[in-house]
Design a protein around this motif. Structure first.
Motif, PDB file in Angstrom:
ATOM      1  N   ASN A 117       0.949  -1.193  -0.014  1.00  0.00           N
ATOM      2  CA  ASN A 117       0.069   0.074  -0.063  1.00  0.00           C
ATOM      3  C   ASN A 117       0.877   1.261   0.136  1.00  0.00           C
ATOM      4  O   ASN A 117       0.558   2.335   0.852  1.00  0.00           O
ATOM      5  CB  ASN A 117      -0.872   0.050   1.243  1.00  0.00           C
ATOM      6  N   ASP A 437      -8.561  13.414   9.129  1.00  0.00           N
ATOM      7  CA  ASP A 437      -7.797  13.738   7.696  1.00  0.00           C
ATOM      8  C   ASP A 437      -7.257  14.995   7.917  1.00  0.00           C
ATOM      9  O   ASP A 437      -6.336  15.032   7.049  1.00  0.00           O
ATOM     10  CB  ASP A 437      -8.805  13.808   6.952  1.00  0.00           C
ATOM     11  N   THR A 465      -7.203   9.228   9.041  1.00  0.00           N
ATOM     12  CA  THR A 465      -8.144   8.504   8.391  1.00  0.00           C
ATOM     13  C   THR A 465      -7.748   7.479   7.243  1.00  0.00           C
ATOM     14  O   THR A 465      -7.949   6.420   7.204  1.00  0.00           O
ATOM     15  CB  THR A 465      -9.345   9.483   7.953  1.00  0.00           C
ATOM     16  N   MET A 466      -7.032   8.105   6.352  1.00  0.00           N
ATOM     17  CA  MET A 466      -6.338   7.363   5.122  1.00  0.00           C
ATOM     18  C   MET A 466      -5.135   6.885   5.406  1.00  0.00           C
ATOM     19  O   MET A 466      -4.601   6.269   4.309  1.00  0.00           O
ATOM     20  CB  MET A 466      -6.311   8.519   4.080  1.00  0.00           C
ATOM     21  N   GLY A 467      -4.413   7.286   6.295  1.00  0.00           N
ATOM     22  CA  GLY A 467      -2.898   6.916   6.268  1.00  0.00           C
ATOM     23  C   GLY A 467      -2.260   7.174   7.813  1.00  0.00           C
ATOM     24  O   GLY A 467      -2.858   7.837   8.554  1.00  0.00           O
ATOM     25  N   ASP A 490      -0.596   4.145   3.161  1.00  0.00           N
ATOM     26  CA  ASP A 490      -2.135   3.895   3.533  1.00  0.00           C
ATOM     27  C   ASP A 490      -1.994   2.480   3.892  1.00  0.00           C
ATOM     28  O   ASP A 490      -1.826   1.513   3.451  1.00  0.00           O
ATOM     29  CB  ASP A 490      -2.646   3.961   2.108  1.00  0.00           C
ATOM     30  N   ASN A 492      -4.697   1.527   6.042  1.00  0.00           N
ATOM     31  CA  ASN A 492      -6.091   1.011   6.275  1.00  0.00           C
ATOM     32  C   ASN A 492      -6.664   0.319   5.326  1.00  0.00           C
ATOM     33  O   ASN A 492      -7.801  -0.051   5.454  1.00  0.00           O
ATOM     34  CB  ASN A 492      -6.900   2.173   6.918  1.00  0.00           C
ATOM     35  N   ALA A 493      -6.126   0.069   4.123  1.00  0.00           N
ATOM     36  CA  ALA A 493      -6.590  -0.215   2.918  1.00  0.00           C
ATOM     37  C   ALA A 493      -6.929  -2.022   3.536  1.00  0.00           C
ATOM     38  O   ALA A 493      -5.738  -2.597   3.994  1.00  0.00           O
ATOM     39  CB  ALA A 493      -5.817  -0.444   1.733  1.00  0.00           C
TER      40      ALA A 493
END
Length: 495
Positions: A117, A437, A465-467, A490, A492-493
């Motif tokens: 990621n 974020d 939130t995204m990383g 990232d 959280n993927a």
């Protein structure tokens, strides 16, 4: 001299001066021969180990994330430093020491790396710290020193097998044989002198004569196909590439040269390999299974890889008065509740009531209301460090409230006590679940000496939130300064 000749000489001198001026900067940039420096000894890498399981040395899944590499001058991003394709901090068999409050707790050996990621992570195997070697036992001869022995040298003769003359002489004289002085010089007989003929008898006995130290000796060149000269993982592709601490391997047995090993063939020869192929030449069959995502039960620890052998530097602070720790912790918790909006409003003042039957000028006071219980802090983390020798206490507290979205609030405080017994907040980070974020939450991992200067920095995880990112903060002279922040990733993927 004519005027024409004078002008010619003057122009020639001006041209020489101009040429000297043009050549001067070039000589200033390069003087002599540049020396090739080796930067491998100055490298110091810091990483974060993440695992699942109760036991750190026997986790069910684990991974290591590189954070920084100190090259002797600056802090570099370890996730991209000398990447080809994996970064230097995740090379095959790079060894990391796990730290907890500055004390070594185990080793992590990297056997493979992969890009997950958008960020590089390493996989390997956890091992306990090697036990220190016991001290060498003292010999009884170290304490039996005969100061009264004579300085006269003594000649000793080598005794043959079956020669009982020395034993009979010592037994007949009645005097026990004295132990030889190790400091006395001793003369030894040359080999072959016992035959009396003066000829060398080593050819018949089969023993080789003593080697002459002044005689030149021819050495056999090492075999090109020796398995000990080949390095695993393709590390011999660039001899100038700096290296971090490698795992110490035991020396292999000598090869007779009859059959060459399969692993010592041409490094450029293509190979067929079963299973999953990983970067770095690592074999993940013997390593811990990989860790994916950010599970809630994940543990974190700081890891350091340095070519130099530096002693441990504990960061935990020892209180002179044990009651001060609880007092400052209570003050820091109240500041955290205030930042999270959890402090209850002040209790109302009750009016005085006069009893029905009382004497003049006398009234009964109502009992004060009991204080409200403080609001609980979710996942409270409280640590106290001594980041430098005799630097005082540095307290870090992180907590959050329950709820979701904007109702879930996060706070991180860094404070130090002042001369009057109060707390001075040096850094405060507050955010909520709806603004991660923009303002990520700060989670303390540990203190670490990232630049090998005997001063600890606070290593935080900045999770949004995204990383997420990793950042180093230095506390010095009542201020908190951010020294480094890694590139975002990232994590959280779903995988």
């Amino acid at each position: 001299m004519s005027s024409r000749s004078y002008r010619f000489v003057l122009q020639f001198v001006i041209l020489l001066a101009a040429a000297a001026a043009l050549c001067a900067p070039a000589r200033a940039q390069y003087v002599g021969q540049s020396a090739k420096t080796d930067n491998a000894a100055d490298l110091r890498a810091v990483a974060v180990l993440e695992w699942i399981g109760d036991d750190q040395l026997h986790p069910s899944r684990s991974r290591i994330i590189p954070v920084t590499v100190f090259d002797g001058h600056d802090l570099q991003d370890a996730g991209i430093y000398l990447a080809r394709p994996q970064p230097l901090a995740l090379d095959h068999e790079v060894e990391y020491q796990l730290k907890e409050d500055g004390k070594s707790t185990g080793l992590f050996i990297i056997y493979g790396a992969a890009d997950e990621n958008g960020s590089w992570v390493g996989y390997g195997k956890l091992q306990p710290m090697p036990k220190p070697k016991p001290p060498k036992p003292l010999n009884a001869h170290d304490f039996n020193v005969d100061d009264t022995a004579s300085d006269q040298p003594v000649l000793h003769r080598k005794h043959k097998d079956g020669d009982s003359s020395s034993s009979s002489d010592s037994a007949g004289s009645g005097n026990p044989a004295e132990a030889p002085d190790p400091d006395r010089p001793t003369l030894h007989k040359a080999p072959g002198a016992d035959s009396g003929t003066g000829t060398d008898t080593t050819s018949s006995s089969g023993t080789a004569p003593a080697a002459d130290p002044d005689r030149p000796t021819m050495h056999k060149s090492p075999d090109n196909g020796d398995s000990t000269t080949a390095s695993a993982g393709g590390d011999n592709s660039d001899p100038d590439r700096p290296k971090l601490t490698k795992k110490k391997t035991s020396s292999s047995s000598d090869d007779d040269g009859s059959v060459s090993s399969v692993d010592t063939t041409d490094p450029n020869r293509p190979k067929l390999q079963r299973g999953q192929v990983t970067y770095g030449g690592g074999d993940l069959s013997a390593s811990t299974p990989t860790l994916k995502g950010l599970p809630p039960e994940m543990h974190q620890a700081v890891a350091v890889s340095d070519a130099r052998n530096t002693p441990d530097h504990p960061w935990d602070y020892s209180w002179a008065n044990p009651d001060d720790e609880q007092k400052y912790k209570a003050q820091l918790e109240d500041l955290a509740r205030t930042a999270l909006g959890l402090m209850p409003p002040p209790a109302p003042v009750l009016a005085k009531k006069t009893a029905a039957k009382t004497t003049p000028h006398k009234s009964a006071k109502a009992a004060p209301a009991p204080p409200a219980e403080p609001a609980p802090l979710e996942d409270e983390q409280y640590r106290v460090f001594e980041l430098a020798y005799s630097s005082g206490a540095t307290m870090v507290l992180s907590a959050h409230t329950s709820g979701t979205g904007a109702q879930e609030k996060f706070v991180t405080l860094v404070a130090q006590p002042d001369l009057y017994g109060s707390l001075t907040v040096l850094m405060k980070n507050t955010t909520d679940g709806a603004h991660l974020d923009v303002m990520p939450q700060m989670h303390l991992i540990d203190a670490v000496d990232a630049m090998a200067d005997n001063r600890g920095e606070l290593l935080f995880e900045l999770r949004g939130t995204m990383g997420r990112q990793f950042a180093l903060y230095r506390v010095l002279r009542g201020q908190v300064t951010r020294l480094f922040v890694s590139g975002g990733s990232d994590m959280n993927a779903s995988n």
